[in-house]
Design a protein around this motif. Structure first.
Motif, PDB file in Angstrom:
ATOM      1  N   ASP A 161      10.600   2.021   3.139  1.00 34.95           N
ATOM      2  CA  ASP A 161      10.904   2.105   4.687  1.00 34.95           C
ATOM      3  C   ASP A 161      10.124   3.199   5.243  1.00 34.95           C
ATOM      4  O   ASP A 161      10.542   3.997   6.015  1.00 34.95           O
ATOM      5  CB  ASP A 161      12.035   2.199   5.185  1.00 34.95           C
ATOM      6  CG  ASP A 161      12.966   1.049   4.784  1.00 34.95           C
ATOM      7  OD1 ASP A 161      12.176  -0.185   4.856  1.00 34.95           O
ATOM      8  OD2 ASP A 161      13.994   1.058   4.077  1.00 34.95           O
ATOM      9  N   GLU A 162       8.813   3.657   4.527  1.00 34.70           N
ATOM     10  CA  GLU A 162       7.892   4.716   5.172  1.00 34.70           C
ATOM     11  C   GLU A 162       7.788   4.739   6.652  1.00 34.70           C
ATOM     12  O   GLU A 162       7.295   3.645   7.036  1.00 34.70           O
ATOM     13  CB  GLU A 162       6.820   5.033   4.123  1.00 34.70           C
ATOM     14  CG  GLU A 162       7.149   5.577   2.753  1.00 34.70           C
ATOM     15  CD  GLU A 162       7.312   4.541   1.797  1.00 34.70           C
ATOM     16  OE1 GLU A 162       7.447   3.260   2.449  1.00 34.70           O
ATOM     17  OE2 GLU A 162       7.380   4.599   0.706  1.00 34.70           O
ATOM     18  N   ALA A 163       7.537   5.888   7.131  1.00 39.13           N
ATOM     19  CA  ALA A 163       7.049   5.996   8.577  1.00 39.13           C
ATOM     20  C   ALA A 163       5.857   5.521   8.767  1.00 39.13           C
ATOM     21  O   ALA A 163       5.263   5.013   9.874  1.00 39.13           O
ATOM     22  CB  ALA A 163       7.517   7.144   9.100  1.00 39.13           C
ATOM     23  N   HIS A 216       6.803 -13.372   5.533  1.00 39.87           N
ATOM     24  CA  HIS A 216       5.543 -12.572   5.915  1.00 39.87           C
ATOM     25  C   HIS A 216       4.943 -12.598   7.279  1.00 39.87           C
ATOM     26  O   HIS A 216       4.359 -12.042   7.636  1.00 39.87           O
ATOM     27  CB  HIS A 216       4.771 -13.187   4.837  1.00 39.87           C
ATOM     28  CG  HIS A 216       4.170 -14.719   5.173  1.00 39.87           C
ATOM     29  ND1 HIS A 216       5.091 -15.838   4.963  1.00 39.87           N
ATOM     30  CD2 HIS A 216       3.162 -15.321   5.984  1.00 39.87           C
ATOM     31  CE1 HIS A 216       4.491 -16.912   4.983  1.00 39.87           C
ATOM     32  NE2 HIS A 216       3.549 -16.652   5.794  1.00 39.87           N
ATOM     33  N   TYR A 217       5.643 -13.668   8.042  1.00 43.28           N
ATOM     34  CA  TYR A 217       5.139 -13.563   9.483  1.00 43.28           C
ATOM     35  C   TYR A 217       5.576 -12.484  10.406  1.00 43.28           C
ATOM     36  O   TYR A 217       5.169 -12.108  11.440  1.00 43.28           O
ATOM     37  CB  TYR A 217       5.668 -15.031  10.113  1.00 43.28           C
ATOM     38  CG  TYR A 217       4.679 -16.230   9.483  1.00 43.28           C
ATOM     39  CD1 TYR A 217       3.480 -16.356   9.844  1.00 43.28           C
ATOM     40  CD2 TYR A 217       5.362 -17.111   8.805  1.00 43.28           C
ATOM     41  CE1 TYR A 217       2.858 -17.340   9.408  1.00 43.28           C
ATOM     42  CE2 TYR A 217       4.787 -18.136   8.326  1.00 43.28           C
ATOM     43  CZ  TYR A 217       3.535 -18.436   8.608  1.00 43.28           C
ATOM     44  OH  TYR A 217       2.897 -19.539   8.255  1.00 43.28           O
ATOM     45  N   GLU A 218       6.706 -12.017   9.937  1.00 43.54           N
ATOM     46  CA  GLU A 218       7.450 -10.847  10.540  1.00 43.54           C
ATOM     47  C   GLU A 218       7.081  -9.465  10.291  1.00 43.54           C
ATOM     48  O   GLU A 218       7.334  -8.588  11.079  1.00 43.54           O
ATOM     49  CB  GLU A 218       9.113 -10.873  10.246  1.00 43.54           C
ATOM     50  CG  GLU A 218       9.621 -12.358  10.738  1.00 43.54           C
ATOM     51  CD  GLU A 218      11.155 -12.346  10.279  1.00 43.54           C
ATOM     52  OE1 GLU A 218      11.564 -11.270   9.853  1.00 43.54           O
ATOM     53  OE2 GLU A 218      11.555 -13.592  10.303  1.00 43.54           O
ATOM     54  N   ASP A 219       6.280  -9.505   9.269  1.00 39.46           N
ATOM     55  CA  ASP A 219       6.039  -8.177   8.665  1.00 39.46           C
ATOM     56  C   ASP A 219       4.636  -7.527   9.645  1.00 39.46           C
ATOM     57  O   ASP A 219       3.584  -8.161   9.490  1.00 39.46           O
ATOM     58  CB  ASP A 219       5.576  -8.116   7.236  1.00 39.46           C
ATOM     59  CG  ASP A 219       5.563  -6.654   6.527  1.00 39.46           C
ATOM     60  OD1 ASP A 219       5.127  -5.888   7.139  1.00 39.46           O
ATOM     61  OD2 ASP A 219       6.177  -6.472   5.556  1.00 39.46           O
ATOM     62  N   ASN A 220       4.796  -6.607  10.132  1.00 38.21           N
ATOM     63  CA  ASN A 220       3.573  -5.997  11.219  1.00 38.21           C
ATOM     64  C   ASN A 220       2.826  -4.779  10.397  1.00 38.21           C
ATOM     65  O   ASN A 220       1.983  -4.439  11.215  1.00 38.21           O
ATOM     66  CB  ASN A 220       4.262  -5.665  12.429  1.00 38.21           C
ATOM     67  CG  ASN A 220       4.807  -6.695  13.264  1.00 38.21           C
ATOM     68  OD1 ASN A 220       4.001  -7.625  13.554  1.00 38.21           O
ATOM     69  ND2 ASN A 220       6.038  -6.377  13.885  1.00 38.21           N
ATOM     70  N   ARG A 221       3.103  -4.483   9.247  1.00 36.02           N
ATOM     71  CA  ARG A 221       2.384  -3.751   8.570  1.00 36.02           C
ATOM     72  C   ARG A 221       1.005  -4.135   8.386  1.00 36.02           C
ATOM     73  O   ARG A 221       0.705  -5.313   8.227  1.00 36.02           O
ATOM     74  CB  ARG A 221       2.974  -3.104   7.489  1.00 36.02           C
ATOM     75  CG  ARG A 221       4.232  -2.428   7.673  1.00 36.02           C
ATOM     76  CD  ARG A 221       4.711  -2.036   6.497  1.00 36.02           C
ATOM     77  NE  ARG A 221       5.353  -3.216   5.551  1.00 36.02           N
ATOM     78  CZ  ARG A 221       5.913  -3.350   4.338  1.00 36.02           C
ATOM     79  NH1 ARG A 221       5.853  -1.934   3.543  1.00 36.02           N
ATOM     80  NH2 ARG A 221       6.369  -4.249   3.718  1.00 36.02           N
ATOM     81  N   THR A 222      -0.008  -3.449   8.388  1.00 32.58           N
ATOM     82  CA  THR A 222      -1.396  -3.882   7.970  1.00 32.58           C
ATOM     83  C   THR A 222      -1.935  -3.256   6.952  1.00 32.58           C
ATOM     84  O   THR A 222      -1.682  -2.093   5.976  1.00 32.58           O
ATOM     85  CB  THR A 222      -2.364  -3.523   9.461  1.00 32.58           C
ATOM     86  OG1 THR A 222      -2.072  -1.866   9.527  1.00 32.58           O
ATOM     87  CG2 THR A 222      -1.319  -4.138  10.358  1.00 32.58           C
ATOM     88  N   ILE A 223      -3.228  -4.001   6.544  1.00 35.35           N
ATOM     89  CA  ILE A 223      -4.125  -3.324   5.390  1.00 35.35           C
ATOM     90  C   ILE A 223      -5.615  -3.397   5.592  1.00 35.35           C
ATOM     91  O   ILE A 223      -6.014  -4.188   6.617  1.00 35.35           O
ATOM     92  CB  ILE A 223      -3.906  -4.381   4.204  1.00 35.35           C
ATOM     93  CG1 ILE A 223      -4.819  -3.739   2.943  1.00 35.35           C
ATOM     94  CG2 ILE A 223      -4.337  -5.862   4.451  1.00 35.35           C
ATOM     95  CD1 ILE A 223      -4.544  -4.666   1.739  1.00 35.35           C
ATOM     96  N   LEU A 224      -6.336  -2.490   5.454  1.00 29.99           N
ATOM     97  CA  LEU A 224      -7.673  -2.487   5.760  1.00 29.99           C
ATOM     98  C   LEU A 224      -8.554  -3.042   4.907  1.00 29.99           C
ATOM     99  O   LEU A 224      -8.500  -3.246   3.540  1.00 29.99           O
ATOM    100  CB  LEU A 224      -8.077  -0.857   5.576  1.00 29.99           C
ATOM    101  CG  LEU A 224      -9.800  -0.533   6.025  1.00 29.99           C
ATOM    102  CD1 LEU A 224      -9.931  -0.804   7.659  1.00 29.99           C
ATOM    103  CD2 LEU A 224     -10.000   0.778   5.653  1.00 29.99           C
ATOM    104  N   VAL A 225      -9.415  -4.105   5.673  1.00 29.59           N
ATOM    105  CA  VAL A 225     -10.160  -5.107   5.023  1.00 29.59           C
ATOM    106  C   VAL A 225     -11.565  -4.721   5.373  1.00 29.59           C
ATOM    107  O   VAL A 225     -11.918  -4.791   6.367  1.00 29.59           O
ATOM    108  CB  VAL A 225      -9.731  -6.586   5.460  1.00 29.59           C
ATOM    109  CG1 VAL A 225     -10.796  -7.447   4.886  1.00 29.59           C
ATOM    110  CG2 VAL A 225      -8.403  -6.653   4.817  1.00 29.59           C
ATOM    111  N   ARG A 226     -12.587  -5.001   4.278  1.00 26.99           N
ATOM    112  CA  ARG A 226     -14.003  -4.931   4.722  1.00 26.99           C
ATOM    113  C   ARG A 226     -14.543  -6.024   3.952  1.00 26.99           C
ATOM    114  O   ARG A 226     -14.070  -6.527   2.904  1.00 26.99           O
ATOM    115  CB  ARG A 226     -14.676  -3.850   3.808  1.00 26.99           C
ATOM    116  CG  ARG A 226     -14.150  -2.416   4.183  1.00 26.99           C
ATOM    117  CD  ARG A 226     -14.988  -1.150   3.642  1.00 26.99           C
ATOM    118  NE  ARG A 226     -14.747  -1.299   2.360  1.00 26.99           N
ATOM    119  CZ  ARG A 226     -15.417  -0.517   1.355  1.00 26.99           C
ATOM    120  NH1 ARG A 226     -16.536   0.235   1.957  1.00 26.99           N
ATOM    121  NH2 ARG A 226     -15.218  -0.540  -0.011  1.00 26.99           N
ATOM    122  N   VAL A 227     -15.212  -6.951   5.118  1.00 28.73           N
ATOM    123  CA  VAL A 227     -15.883  -8.180   4.573  1.00 28.73           C
ATOM    124  C   VAL A 227     -17.462  -7.929   4.634  1.00 28.73           C
ATOM    125  O   VAL A 227     -18.042  -7.571   5.696  1.00 28.73           O
ATOM    126  CB  VAL A 227     -15.402  -9.333   5.444  1.00 28.73           C
ATOM    127  CG1 VAL A 227     -16.025 -10.596   5.047  1.00 28.73           C
ATOM    128  CG2 VAL A 227     -13.773  -9.509   5.573  1.00 28.73           C
TER     129      VAL A 227
END
Length: 441
Positions: A161-163, A216-227
């Motif tokens: 539960d990190e900030a 998984h729809y409720e999780d608002n955390r993000t990941i950095l993606v390069r395409v």
């Protein structure tokens, strides 16, 4: 158009003649519609090169068709063994939409950088049944590494539960694509995606949401993606190497994306061995360790047998594989997959016998292993130089446990007399002792 189809019954089968009939009927009915006709001929062969005589015949065929259909487009394509293999192992074109948190950063239509919600990314890497799309990870030089320290940290971050947001604590993922389209300002269409960096992160995200598929729809955390859409194969390899450089992947590991290694993997699989082209892939498939042959182990066997350099095989095999001339000699010049299979079988048989039947330390097994692998073949052939042909024709039935032990005992005795340490095994001169022990010329 006026020829009788039955006149060709001795040349073509019934189905082919039927298709000719359908074509002729269609042309007759559409003669006034000025339709564009295209003829595509495919010459499919297990060969690897197109002979100039065959190319001349192809040109004659095009001229002949053009004579009867002047406005038609005529193409002749040659499908070689390499292309057949590529087609066999290539899935149909996959187009997947990737929803973004915000409008992506982009300097051109070939590159996009954005944040993606973790749940959205989970959906991207899974199919309709929420199974992992393994084809997305084919270009990786290693497979999922399991619960090591790095992956445990990623899993701990997902569970915690990190900030901080997830992307603050993670390098993100790099996706290569054959084509990218910006559908909306917050959505990309990615064609044939290959996740070349971030496999471990992807697997941990998959593991996390597989247990919480309704969350998984409720999780608002993000990941950095390069395409990225690479401009060439060389660019693609550079991206894979550079983005994985922080995890100490040797440059030689990029060789596993070459066609020959895919051929070896397929050949081995049909014969009960598993060529671990991507590290840990078959371990994750629950295959027995005894049946898994690593890329480095096969290379070490070849270096010992063909190059007669067990000292290199013991000390620094990757050095030789980064040398273009050596790599070409071991992999590109030899087109017979049976050679690789027998080298692997010999190497694994010797390794298992030394560990099981010799009462010596593991470090000592590692020191003499590649000398024994070389000696069992050279002694049977009664000659110093082993060729690809020799290896292909080598009778594996002659490789008995007693034979291996007898040869190993001679080598081990000489090894201990000289000091019995890794310096002996890594020395360039120890191979000369093997020649003398077995009277090899």
């Amino acid at each position: 158009m006026s020829n009788k189809l039955n006149n060709y019954s001795k040349r073509y089968n019934e189905l082919t003649i039927e298709v000719f009939g359908l074509f002729r009927d269609a042309i007759a009915k559409l003669i006034r519609s000025q339709v564009k006709i295209r003829f595509y001929y495919y010459y499919i062969t297990l060969g690897t090169q197109v002979h100039q005589n065959v190319e001349m015949q192809a040109n004659e065929l095009k001229e002949l068709v053009k004579r009867y259909y002047p406005s038609a487009e005529v193409q002749v394509s040659f499908i070689t063994a390499d292309q057949l293999l590529h087609m066999y192992n290539t899935d149909s074109e996959i187009m997947v939409n990737l929803d973004l948190v915000e409008q992506p950063i982009s300097l051109s239509k070939n590159e996009y950088i954005s944040l993606v919600k973790l749940g959205t990314y989970f959906k991207f890497i899974t199919d309709d049944n929420q199974f992992l799309r393994k084809s997305f990870f084919e270009a990786n030089v290693r497979d999922y590494q399991g619960h090591n320290s790095v992956n445990s940290c990623i899993a701990g971050t997902l569970e915690g539960d990190e900030a901080e947001d997830f992307w603050w604590l993670n390098n993100g993922v790099t996706i290569l694509s054959t084509d990218i389209k910006l559908i909306t300002n917050k959505s990309l269409q990615v064609v044939n995606p290959q996740i070349v960096n971030g496999l471990q992160t992807s697997r941990e995200i998959y593991n996390y949401f597989s247990k919480r598929s309704d969350k998984h729809y409720e999780d608002n955390r993000t990941i950095l993606v390069r395409v990225i859409q690479p401009k060439s194969e060389k660019s693609r390899d550079n991206i894979i190497f550079s983005t994985n450089n922080q995890t100490s992947i040797p440059k030689s590991s990029l060789r596993v994306t070459d066609t020959i290694h895919l051929q070896i993997e397929m050949y081995f699989k049909n014969r009960g061995l598993y060529y671990d082209r991507r590290k840990n892939y078959y371990k994750n498939q629950k295959k027995k360790a005894i049946d898994i042959i690593s890329v480095s182990f096969l290379a070490q066997c070849l270096i010992s047998l063909i190059l007669r350099k067990p000292d290199f095989a013991r000390a620094r095999p990757s050095t030789l594989l980064t040398d273009e001339e050596t790599y070409k000699h071991l992999y590109e010049d030899n087109l017979d997959l049976e050679v690789y299979y027998k080298a692997a079988r010999i190497g694994r048989s010797v390794q298992n016998t030394l560990k099981k039947s010799m009462n010596i330390k593991n470090t000592e097994v590692n020191d003499i292993l590649f000398y024994v692998i070389y000696a069992v073949v050279a002694n049977e052939l009664k000659k110093k130089k082993i060729t690809f042909v020799d290896l292909k024709e080598f009778d594996l039935n002659k490789l008995t446990e007693n034979t291996i032990i007898q040869i190993a005992n001679k080598i081990y005795s000489k090894y201990t007399n000289l000091g019995g340490n890794s310096s002996i095994a890594k020395s360039k001169t120890f191979i000369d002792n093997i020649y003398l022990l077995f009277n090899l010329n």
